[in-house]
Design an enzyme around this catalytic site. Structure first.
Site, short mmCIF file in Angstrom:
data_model
loop_
_atom_site.label_atom_id
_atom_site.label_comp_id
_atom_site.label_asym_id
_atom_site.label_seq_id
_atom_site.Cartn_x
_atom_site.Cartn_y
_atom_site.Cartn_z
N ALA A 57 0.83 -1.20 0.00
CA ALA A 57 0.00 0.00 0.00
C ALA A 57 0.87 1.25 0.00
CB ALA A 57 -0.93 0.02 1.22
N ASP A 58 0.32 2.32 -0.52
CA ASP A 58 1.02 3.60 -0.49
C ASP A 58 -0.01 4.72 -0.57
OD1 ASP A 58 3.94 4.62 -0.54
OD2 ASP A 58 2.88 5.93 -1.93
N GLN A 59 0.40 5.88 -0.11
CA GLN A 59 -0.48 7.06 -0.16
C GLN A 59 0.34 8.27 -0.59
OE1 GLN A 59 -1.78 9.12 3.50
NE2 GLN A 59 -3.86 8.67 2.82
#
Length: 199
Positions: free
Chosen positions: A75-77
């Site tokens: 995941a990444d933001q």
């Protein structure tokens, strides 16, 4: 020993807390991905903040998935303000500058999640949210950063929506879990389909 069914390719305390809170059993592993180098390469290719989040989520999942069995979640933001990607602030002074720049204006958070098994991405999703900061006073900003301290440096926006950072906003449009950095509802549906969670 039996390998874990689910591996989170992240050391993020916030993402771990979200998965634990949802009742998902997992182990966390550092992906080892050089995020800075990958971001630079993706941006050089003309991609924007949303594409960066998706690419990093995929690469994290793939990196850990290649090491062994299990369903790996990456995941990444990213924070998109005026079309530019902004990383986590490195100091409280930088956090203050960023919050002043975003004061009274809108920005977007893009949260991407990818799942890989045996070195292949089997599912991915991208979700975005728009947040509008209120025109808070300098006195509020000073008190906010004094109260948050180093915690303000743990997120790209210099705020935790689940903490005092919620007071920075006049309006929020989007999914709560997206803002926290892990689009959870779609991920849980995948885990049910994969037999990790009870349908």
């Amino acid at each position: 020993m039996t390998p874990p069914d689910v591996i989170l390719a992240s050391r993020s305390a916030a993402r771990s807390a979200l998965l634990r809170g949802a009742g998902v059993s997992f182990e966390a592993a550092d992906s080892g991905v050089d995020e800075a180098a990958l971001k630079t390469a993706i941006l050089a290719g003309g991609a924007g903040p949303a594409e960066v989040a998706s690419a990093l989520a995929r690469e994290k999942a793939l990196a850990v998935s290649r090491r062994g069995p299990g369903l790996v979640i990456g995941a990444d933001q990213t924070l998109d303000f005026e079309g530019r990607l902004h990383d986590k602030p490195l100091s409280l002074a930088e956090a203050a500058d960023r919050l002043r720049a975003m004061r009274g204006r809108a920005h977007r958070l893009h949260a991407a999640v990818a799942a890989a098994r045996d070195g292949v991405v089997i599912w991915e999703a991208l979700s975005s949210a728009e947040l509008i900061m209120r025109s808070f006073s300098d006195a509020f900003l000073e008190a906010y950063l004094a109260g948050e301290g180093e915690e303000a440096l743990s997120s790209v926006g210099a705020y935790r929506l689940e903490g005092p950072g919620v007071q920075l906003f006049s309006e929020i449009r989007g999914d709560y879990f997206t803002i926290l950095g892990l689009p959870l509802t779609g991920l849980l549906e995948l885990l049910r389909r994969e037999g990790v969670l009870t349908p």
